[in-house]
Design a protein around this motif. Structure first.
Motif, PDB file in Angstrom:
ATOM      1  N   GLN A  38       0.898  -1.134  -0.099  1.00  0.00           N
ATOM      2  CA  GLN A  38       0.026  -0.135  -0.055  1.00  0.00           C
ATOM      3  C   GLN A  38       0.600   1.180   0.036  1.00  0.00           C
ATOM      4  OE1 GLN A  38      -2.596   0.994   3.406  1.00  0.00           O
ATOM      5  NE2 GLN A  38      -3.960   1.508   2.062  1.00  0.00           N
ATOM      6  N   LYS A  39       0.705   2.102  -1.025  1.00  0.00           N
ATOM      7  CA  LYS A  39       1.230   3.281  -1.055  1.00  0.00           C
ATOM      8  C   LYS A  39       0.187   4.466  -0.239  1.00  0.00           C
ATOM      9  CE  LYS A  39       4.148   2.057  -4.673  1.00  0.00           C
ATOM     10  NZ  LYS A  39       4.923   2.376  -6.224  1.00  0.00           N
ATOM     11  N   PRO A  40       1.030   5.635   0.093  1.00  0.00           N
ATOM     12  CA  PRO A  40       0.081   6.456   0.698  1.00  0.00           C
ATOM     13  C   PRO A  40      -1.162   7.118  -0.059  1.00  0.00           C
ATOM     14  CG  PRO A  40       2.585   7.076   0.996  1.00  0.00           C
ATOM     15  CD  PRO A  40       2.403   5.869  -0.099  1.00  0.00           C
ATOM     16  N   GLY A  41      -2.300   7.133   0.461  1.00  0.00           N
ATOM     17  CA  GLY A  41      -3.444   7.515  -0.328  1.00  0.00           C
ATOM     18  C   GLY A  41      -3.869   6.550  -1.351  1.00  0.00           C
ATOM     19  N   LYS A  42      -3.262   5.653  -1.492  1.00  0.00           N
ATOM     20  CA  LYS A  42      -3.981   4.242  -2.343  1.00  0.00           C
ATOM     21  C   LYS A  42      -4.466   3.069  -1.954  1.00  0.00           C
ATOM     22  CE  LYS A  42      -2.432   6.835  -5.925  1.00  0.00           C
ATOM     23  NZ  LYS A  42      -3.246   7.219  -7.090  1.00  0.00           N
ATOM     24  N   ALA A  43      -5.019   2.411  -2.418  1.00  0.00           N
ATOM     25  CA  ALA A  43      -5.634   1.061  -1.980  1.00  0.00           C
ATOM     26  C   ALA A  43      -4.529   0.209  -1.769  1.00  0.00           C
ATOM     27  CB  ALA A  43      -6.773   0.629  -2.977  1.00  0.00           C
ATOM     28  N   PRO A  44      -4.687  -0.827  -1.068  1.00  0.00           N
ATOM     29  CA  PRO A  44      -3.587  -2.026  -1.010  1.00  0.00           C
ATOM     30  C   PRO A  44      -3.849  -2.662  -2.290  1.00  0.00           C
ATOM     31  CG  PRO A  44      -4.917  -1.999   0.835  1.00  0.00           C
ATOM     32  CD  PRO A  44      -5.667  -0.854   0.059  1.00  0.00           C
ATOM     33  N   PRO A  96     -13.164 -14.074  11.535  1.00  0.00           N
ATOM     34  CA  PRO A  96     -12.584 -12.966  10.494  1.00  0.00           C
ATOM     35  C   PRO A  96     -11.400 -13.223   9.930  1.00  0.00           C
ATOM     36  CG  PRO A  96     -11.903 -12.345  12.882  1.00  0.00           C
ATOM     37  CD  PRO A  96     -12.494 -13.828  13.005  1.00  0.00           C
ATOM     38  N   ILE A  97     -11.602 -12.621   8.657  1.00  0.00           N
ATOM     39  CA  ILE A  97     -10.304 -12.442   7.951  1.00  0.00           C
ATOM     40  C   ILE A  97      -9.457 -11.416   8.662  1.00  0.00           C
ATOM     41  CG2 ILE A  97      -9.431 -11.249   6.045  1.00  0.00           C
ATOM     42  CD1 ILE A  97     -10.474 -13.949   5.305  1.00  0.00           C
ATOM     43  N   THR A  98      -8.348 -11.722   8.911  1.00  0.00           N
ATOM     44  CA  THR A  98      -7.245 -10.970   9.651  1.00  0.00           C
ATOM     45  C   THR A  98      -5.971 -10.362   8.886  1.00  0.00           C
ATOM     46  OG1 THR A  98      -6.384 -12.922  10.728  1.00  0.00           O
ATOM     47  CG2 THR A  98      -8.050 -11.404  11.939  1.00  0.00           C
ATOM     48  N   PHE A  99      -5.642  -9.124   9.173  1.00  0.00           N
ATOM     49  CA  PHE A  99      -4.414  -8.658   8.547  1.00  0.00           C
ATOM     50  C   PHE A  99      -3.207  -8.461   9.546  1.00  0.00           C
ATOM     51  CE2 PHE A  99      -6.087  -7.289   4.492  1.00  0.00           C
ATOM     52  CZ  PHE A  99      -7.504  -7.272   4.628  1.00  0.00           C
ATOM     53  N   GLY A 100      -2.001  -8.399   9.334  1.00  0.00           N
ATOM     54  CA  GLY A 100      -1.025  -8.041  10.111  1.00  0.00           C
ATOM     55  C   GLY A 100      -1.220  -6.450  10.378  1.00  0.00           C
ATOM     56  N   GLN A 101      -0.413  -5.863  11.298  1.00  0.00           N
ATOM     57  CA  GLN A 101      -0.365  -4.553  11.612  1.00  0.00           C
ATOM     58  C   GLN A 101       0.248  -3.682  10.481  1.00  0.00           C
ATOM     59  OE1 GLN A 101       1.633  -6.408  12.800  1.00  0.00           O
ATOM     60  NE2 GLN A 101       3.771  -5.438  13.490  1.00  0.00           N
ATOM     61  N   GLY A 102       0.961  -4.311   9.677  1.00  0.00           N
ATOM     62  CA  GLY A 102       1.710  -3.434   8.719  1.00  0.00           C
ATOM     63  C   GLY A 102       3.229  -3.240   9.005  1.00  0.00           C
ATOM     64  N   THR A 103       3.949  -3.103   7.846  1.00  0.00           N
ATOM     65  CA  THR A 103       5.471  -2.857   8.088  1.00  0.00           C
ATOM     66  C   THR A 103       5.649  -1.715   7.000  1.00  0.00           C
ATOM     67  OG1 THR A 103       5.960  -5.152   8.523  1.00  0.00           O
ATOM     68  CG2 THR A 103       7.757  -3.701   7.444  1.00  0.00           C
TER      69      THR A 103
ATOM     70  N   GLN B  41     -10.000   1.138   6.783  1.00  0.00           N
ATOM     71  CA  GLN B  41      -8.676   1.562   7.243  1.00  0.00           C
ATOM     72  C   GLN B  41      -8.892   2.976   8.046  1.00  0.00           C
ATOM     73  OE1 GLN B  41      -5.423   2.060   4.667  1.00  0.00           O
ATOM     74  NE2 GLN B  41      -4.055   1.169   6.001  1.00  0.00           N
ATOM     75  N   PRO B  42      -8.818   3.068   9.388  1.00  0.00           N
ATOM     76  CA  PRO B  42      -8.548   4.231  10.146  1.00  0.00           C
ATOM     77  C   PRO B  42      -7.518   4.986   9.811  1.00  0.00           C
ATOM     78  CG  PRO B  42      -9.295   2.438  11.771  1.00  0.00           C
ATOM     79  CD  PRO B  42      -9.023   1.869  10.409  1.00  0.00           C
ATOM     80  N   PRO B  43      -7.602   6.413   9.869  1.00  0.00           N
ATOM     81  CA  PRO B  43      -6.476   7.206   9.361  1.00  0.00           C
ATOM     82  C   PRO B  43      -5.162   6.932  10.102  1.00  0.00           C
ATOM     83  CG  PRO B  43      -8.335   8.621   9.771  1.00  0.00           C
ATOM     84  CD  PRO B  43      -8.835   7.163  10.262  1.00  0.00           C
ATOM     85  N   GLY B  44      -4.247   6.496   9.510  1.00  0.00           N
ATOM     86  CA  GLY B  44      -2.898   6.189  10.068  1.00  0.00           C
ATOM     87  C   GLY B  44      -2.751   4.780  10.777  1.00  0.00           C
ATOM     88  N   LYS B  45      -3.654   3.896  10.448  1.00  0.00           N
ATOM     89  CA  LYS B  45      -3.959   2.503  11.011  1.00  0.00           C
ATOM     90  C   LYS B  45      -4.060   1.627   9.797  1.00  0.00           C
ATOM     91  CE  LYS B  45      -5.747   4.255  15.647  1.00  0.00           C
ATOM     92  NZ  LYS B  45      -6.907   4.028  16.463  1.00  0.00           N
ATOM     93  N   GLY B  46      -4.183   0.383  10.493  1.00  0.00           N
ATOM     94  CA  GLY B  46      -4.027  -0.940   9.463  1.00  0.00           C
ATOM     95  C   GLY B  46      -5.445  -1.110   9.307  1.00  0.00           C
ATOM     96  N   ALA B  90     -14.839   6.390  16.544  1.00  0.00           N
ATOM     97  CA  ALA B  90     -14.003   5.244  16.166  1.00  0.00           C
ATOM     98  C   ALA B  90     -14.256   4.349  14.436  1.00  0.00           C
ATOM     99  CB  ALA B  90     -14.041   4.138  17.208  1.00  0.00           C
ATOM    100  N   ASP B  91     -15.447   4.876  14.245  1.00  0.00           N
ATOM    101  CA  ASP B  91     -15.795   4.203  12.737  1.00  0.00           C
ATOM    102  C   ASP B  91     -15.062   5.048  11.577  1.00  0.00           C
ATOM    103  OD1 ASP B  91     -18.925   3.286  14.461  1.00  0.00           O
ATOM    104  OD2 ASP B  91     -17.275   1.780  13.608  1.00  0.00           O
ATOM    105  N   THR B  92     -14.538   6.100  11.943  1.00  0.00           N
ATOM    106  CA  THR B  92     -14.053   7.217  10.958  1.00  0.00           C
ATOM    107  C   THR B  92     -12.940   6.558  10.191  1.00  0.00           C
ATOM    108  OG1 THR B  92     -14.536   9.307  12.024  1.00  0.00           O
ATOM    109  CG2 THR B  92     -12.614   9.410  10.581  1.00  0.00           C
TER     110      THR B  92
END
Lengths: 108, 123
Positions: A38-44, A96-103, B41-46, B90-92
Protein backbone atom coordinates in the motif's frame (compact mmCIF):
# COMPACT_ATOMS: atom_id res chain seq x y z
CA UNK A 1 -9.53 -15.05 15.76
CA UNK A 2 -6.12 -15.71 14.26
CA UNK A 3 -3.71 -12.92 15.13
CA UNK A 4 -1.14 -11.88 12.53
CA UNK A 5 1.99 -10.15 13.77
CA UNK A 6 4.44 -8.49 11.41
CA UNK A 7 8.01 -7.52 12.14
CA UNK A 8 9.50 -5.06 12.04
CA UNK A 9 6.72 -2.45 12.23
CA UNK A 10 8.91 -0.07 10.29
CA UNK A 11 12.45 0.18 9.02
CA UNK A 12 14.68 2.08 6.63
CA UNK A 13 16.58 0.71 3.68
CA UNK A 14 18.36 1.90 0.57
CA UNK A 15 17.66 1.25 -3.09
CA UNK A 16 19.42 -1.91 -4.15
CA UNK A 17 19.11 -3.53 -0.70
CA UNK A 18 17.62 -6.94 -0.11
CA UNK A 19 14.92 -6.73 2.54
CA UNK A 20 12.81 -9.25 4.38
CA UNK A 21 9.55 -8.71 6.24
CA UNK A 22 8.20 -11.36 8.59
CA UNK A 23 4.61 -12.30 9.37
CA UNK A 24 3.74 -14.71 12.15
CA UNK A 25 0.33 -16.30 12.70
CA UNK A 26 -0.97 -17.11 16.17
CA UNK A 27 -1.83 -20.60 14.94
CA UNK A 28 -1.01 -22.66 11.89
CA UNK A 29 -2.55 -21.40 8.66
CA UNK A 30 -0.91 -23.78 6.16
CA UNK A 31 -0.12 -21.58 3.13
CA UNK A 32 -3.29 -19.51 3.30
CA UNK A 33 -1.49 -16.18 3.31
CA UNK A 34 -1.45 -13.12 1.07
CA UNK A 35 0.81 -10.07 0.95
CA UNK A 36 -0.25 -6.56 -0.08
CA UNK A 37 1.58 -3.34 -0.86
CA UNK A 38 0.00 0.00 0.00
CA UNK A 39 1.30 3.38 -1.02
CA UNK A 40 0.14 6.60 0.67
CA UNK A 41 -3.38 7.57 -0.36
CA UNK A 42 -3.83 4.42 -2.44
CA UNK A 43 -5.63 1.13 -2.03
CA UNK A 44 -3.69 -2.01 -1.15
CA UNK A 45 -2.40 -4.00 -4.09
CA UNK A 46 -2.10 -7.79 -4.07
CA UNK A 47 1.50 -8.97 -4.43
CA UNK A 48 1.52 -12.62 -3.39
CA UNK A 49 -1.05 -15.27 -2.53
CA UNK A 50 -0.85 -18.82 -1.29
CA UNK A 51 2.25 -17.66 0.60
CA UNK A 52 4.54 -17.82 -2.43
CA UNK A 53 2.61 -17.33 -5.67
CA UNK A 54 3.38 -14.05 -7.38
CA UNK A 55 0.34 -12.17 -8.64
CA UNK A 56 0.37 -11.50 -12.37
CA UNK A 57 2.21 -8.30 -13.22
CA UNK A 58 4.17 -8.11 -9.96
CA UNK A 59 7.94 -7.79 -10.47
CA UNK A 60 9.97 -10.92 -9.84
CA UNK A 61 12.12 -9.14 -7.24
CA UNK A 62 9.22 -9.84 -4.85
CA UNK A 63 9.01 -13.31 -3.37
CA UNK A 64 7.21 -15.01 -0.52
CA UNK A 65 7.88 -18.09 1.52
CA UNK A 66 6.73 -19.98 4.56
CA UNK A 67 3.95 -22.19 5.80
CA UNK A 68 2.34 -22.98 9.11
CA UNK A 69 2.94 -19.98 11.35
CA UNK A 70 5.99 -18.19 9.91
CA UNK A 71 6.11 -16.35 6.61
CA UNK A 72 8.43 -13.92 4.86
CA UNK A 73 8.17 -11.37 2.09
CA UNK A 74 11.47 -10.64 0.41
CA UNK A 75 12.34 -7.85 -1.99
CA UNK A 76 15.59 -8.83 -3.65
CA UNK A 77 16.75 -5.43 -4.93
CA UNK A 78 14.80 -2.46 -3.64
CA UNK A 79 13.59 0.04 -6.17
CA UNK A 80 12.36 3.53 -5.37
CA UNK A 81 8.77 2.51 -6.09
CA UNK A 82 8.93 -0.22 -3.44
CA UNK A 83 8.93 2.18 -0.51
CA UNK A 84 5.47 1.59 0.90
CA UNK A 85 3.62 -0.23 3.67
CA UNK A 86 3.22 -4.00 3.43
CA UNK A 87 0.46 -6.11 4.98
CA UNK A 88 -0.02 -9.83 5.36
CA UNK A 89 -3.49 -11.40 5.48
CA UNK A 90 -4.60 -14.86 6.52
CA UNK A 91 -7.54 -16.61 4.90
CA UNK A 92 -7.21 -20.00 6.59
CA UNK A 93 -9.94 -19.43 9.14
CA UNK A 94 -12.76 -16.90 9.10
CA UNK A 95 -14.64 -15.02 10.15
CA UNK A 96 -12.78 -12.94 10.78
CA UNK A 97 -10.29 -12.44 7.98
CA UNK A 98 -7.31 -10.82 9.70
CA UNK A 99 -4.40 -8.66 8.59
CA UNK A 100 -1.04 -7.95 10.12
CA UNK A 101 -0.53 -4.48 11.55
CA UNK A 102 1.65 -3.47 8.62
CA UNK A 103 5.34 -2.87 7.98
CA UNK A 104 6.36 0.57 6.79
CA UNK A 105 9.42 0.55 4.55
CA UNK A 106 11.13 3.93 4.31
CA UNK A 107 14.06 5.30 2.38
CA UNK A 108 17.31 5.51 4.35
CA UNK B 1 -10.47 -4.94 -16.55
CA UNK B 2 -12.53 -5.18 -13.40
CA UNK B 3 -12.99 -1.96 -11.45
CA UNK B 4 -14.72 -1.20 -8.17
CA UNK B 5 -15.90 2.23 -7.06
CA UNK B 6 -17.18 3.18 -3.63
CA UNK B 7 -19.81 5.87 -3.22
CA UNK B 8 -21.71 7.44 -0.36
CA UNK B 9 -21.69 10.28 2.15
CA UNK B 10 -18.32 11.43 3.42
CA UNK B 11 -19.73 12.72 6.68
CA UNK B 12 -22.03 10.87 9.06
CA UNK B 13 -23.30 12.04 12.44
CA UNK B 14 -22.67 9.99 15.57
CA UNK B 15 -25.37 7.38 16.31
CA UNK B 16 -26.54 7.43 12.69
CA UNK B 17 -26.09 4.76 10.00
CA UNK B 18 -23.20 4.80 7.55
CA UNK B 19 -24.26 3.68 4.07
CA UNK B 20 -21.91 2.95 1.19
CA UNK B 21 -22.30 1.32 -2.20
CA UNK B 22 -19.69 -0.38 -4.34
CA UNK B 23 -20.30 -0.44 -8.08
CA UNK B 24 -18.55 -3.17 -10.03
CA UNK B 25 -17.68 -2.55 -13.67
CA UNK B 26 -15.88 -4.65 -16.25
CA UNK B 27 -17.25 -7.91 -14.87
CA UNK B 28 -20.30 -9.53 -13.34
CA UNK B 29 -20.96 -9.52 -9.63
CA UNK B 30 -22.87 -12.78 -10.19
CA UNK B 31 -19.74 -14.81 -10.94
CA UNK B 32 -19.46 -18.00 -8.92
CA UNK B 33 -15.72 -17.39 -8.56
CA UNK B 34 -15.92 -14.42 -6.24
CA UNK B 35 -17.28 -12.97 -3.08
CA UNK B 36 -17.30 -9.20 -2.56
CA UNK B 37 -16.02 -7.51 0.55
CA UNK B 38 -15.66 -4.38 2.63
CA UNK B 39 -12.44 -3.48 4.44
CA UNK B 40 -11.74 -0.29 6.35
CA UNK B 41 -8.65 1.60 7.47
CA UNK B 42 -8.75 4.28 10.20
CA UNK B 43 -6.44 7.21 9.47
CA UNK B 44 -2.84 6.18 10.03
CA UNK B 45 -3.79 2.65 11.06
CA UNK B 46 -4.05 -0.86 9.64
CA UNK B 47 -6.67 -2.79 7.71
CA UNK B 48 -9.82 -4.26 9.26
CA UNK B 49 -12.10 -6.64 7.38
CA UNK B 50 -15.76 -5.75 7.86
CA UNK B 51 -17.54 -8.47 5.94
CA UNK B 52 -18.22 -10.10 2.59
CA UNK B 53 -21.12 -11.24 0.45
CA UNK B 54 -21.74 -13.73 -2.37
CA UNK B 55 -24.05 -12.90 -5.26
CA UNK B 56 -26.61 -15.27 -3.77
CA UNK B 57 -26.74 -13.14 -0.62
CA UNK B 58 -24.65 -15.42 1.59
CA UNK B 59 -22.60 -13.32 4.00
CA UNK B 60 -19.65 -13.41 6.36
CA UNK B 61 -19.25 -10.69 8.98
CA UNK B 62 -16.48 -9.73 11.36
CA UNK B 63 -17.76 -10.79 14.79
CA UNK B 64 -16.49 -7.53 16.28
CA UNK B 65 -18.88 -5.56 14.04
CA UNK B 66 -21.58 -8.09 13.30
CA UNK B 67 -24.26 -6.54 15.49
CA UNK B 68 -24.02 -3.26 13.54
CA UNK B 69 -23.27 -4.41 9.99
CA UNK B 70 -25.48 -5.34 7.07
CA UNK B 71 -24.07 -6.13 3.65
CA UNK B 72 -26.43 -6.60 0.72
CA UNK B 73 -26.12 -7.22 -3.01
CA UNK B 74 -28.07 -5.97 -6.02
CA UNK B 75 -27.15 -8.13 -8.97
CA UNK B 76 -29.36 -6.13 -11.37
CA UNK B 77 -27.20 -3.06 -10.72
CA UNK B 78 -23.91 -4.95 -10.27
CA UNK B 79 -23.57 -3.36 -6.85
CA UNK B 80 -23.16 -4.36 -3.26
CA UNK B 81 -23.70 -2.19 -0.22
CA UNK B 82 -22.63 -1.68 3.36
CA UNK B 83 -24.68 -0.35 6.24
CA UNK B 84 -23.04 0.27 9.61
CA UNK B 85 -25.37 1.44 12.35
CA UNK B 86 -24.84 3.45 15.55
CA UNK B 87 -21.57 4.91 14.35
CA UNK B 88 -19.08 6.68 16.59
CA UNK B 89 -15.86 8.56 15.94
CA UNK B 90 -14.07 5.19 16.06
CA UNK B 91 -15.76 4.31 12.77
CA UNK B 92 -14.00 7.16 10.97
CA UNK B 93 -11.96 5.45 8.29
CA UNK B 94 -11.27 4.96 4.62
CA UNK B 95 -13.69 2.28 3.47
CA UNK B 96 -12.61 0.00 0.64
CA UNK B 97 -14.60 -2.49 -1.37
CA UNK B 98 -12.78 -5.39 -2.94
CA UNK B 99 -13.28 -8.65 -4.80
CA UNK B 100 -12.67 -11.71 -2.63
CA UNK B 101 -11.30 -14.41 -4.85
CA UNK B 102 -12.61 -17.97 -4.50
CA UNK B 103 -10.08 -20.73 -5.15
CA UNK B 104 -10.52 -24.41 -4.32
CA UNK B 105 -14.07 -23.59 -3.21
CA UNK B 106 -12.67 -21.28 -0.56
CA UNK B 107 -12.64 -17.46 -0.51
CA UNK B 108 -9.08 -16.31 -0.24
CA UNK B 109 -7.33 -13.07 -1.12
CA UNK B 110 -8.70 -9.65 -2.11
CA UNK B 111 -8.05 -8.40 -5.63
CA UNK B 112 -8.66 -5.83 -6.94
CA UNK B 113 -9.65 -3.08 -4.52
CA UNK B 114 -11.62 0.09 -5.04
CA UNK B 115 -9.83 3.39 -4.52
CA UNK B 116 -11.47 3.85 -1.13
CA UNK B 117 -13.68 6.55 0.32
CA UNK B 118 -13.10 8.47 3.53
CA UNK B 119 -16.04 8.52 5.91
CA UNK B 120 -15.81 10.87 8.87
CA UNK B 121 -18.11 10.50 11.85
CA UNK B 122 -18.67 13.89 13.40
CA UNK B 123 -21.49 16.13 14.49
Amino acid sequence: AIRMTQSPSSFSASTGDRVTITCRASQGISSYLAWYQQKPGKAPKLLIYAASTLQSGVPSRFSGSGSGTDFTLTISCLQSEDFATYYCQQYYSYPPITFGQGTRLEIK
Amino acid sequence: QLQLQESGPGLVKPSETLSLTCTVSGGSISSSSYYWGWIRQPPGKGLEWIGSIYYSGSTYYNPSLKSRVTISVDTSKNQFSLKLSSVTAADTAVYYCARWVVAASHPNWFDPWGQGTLVTVSS
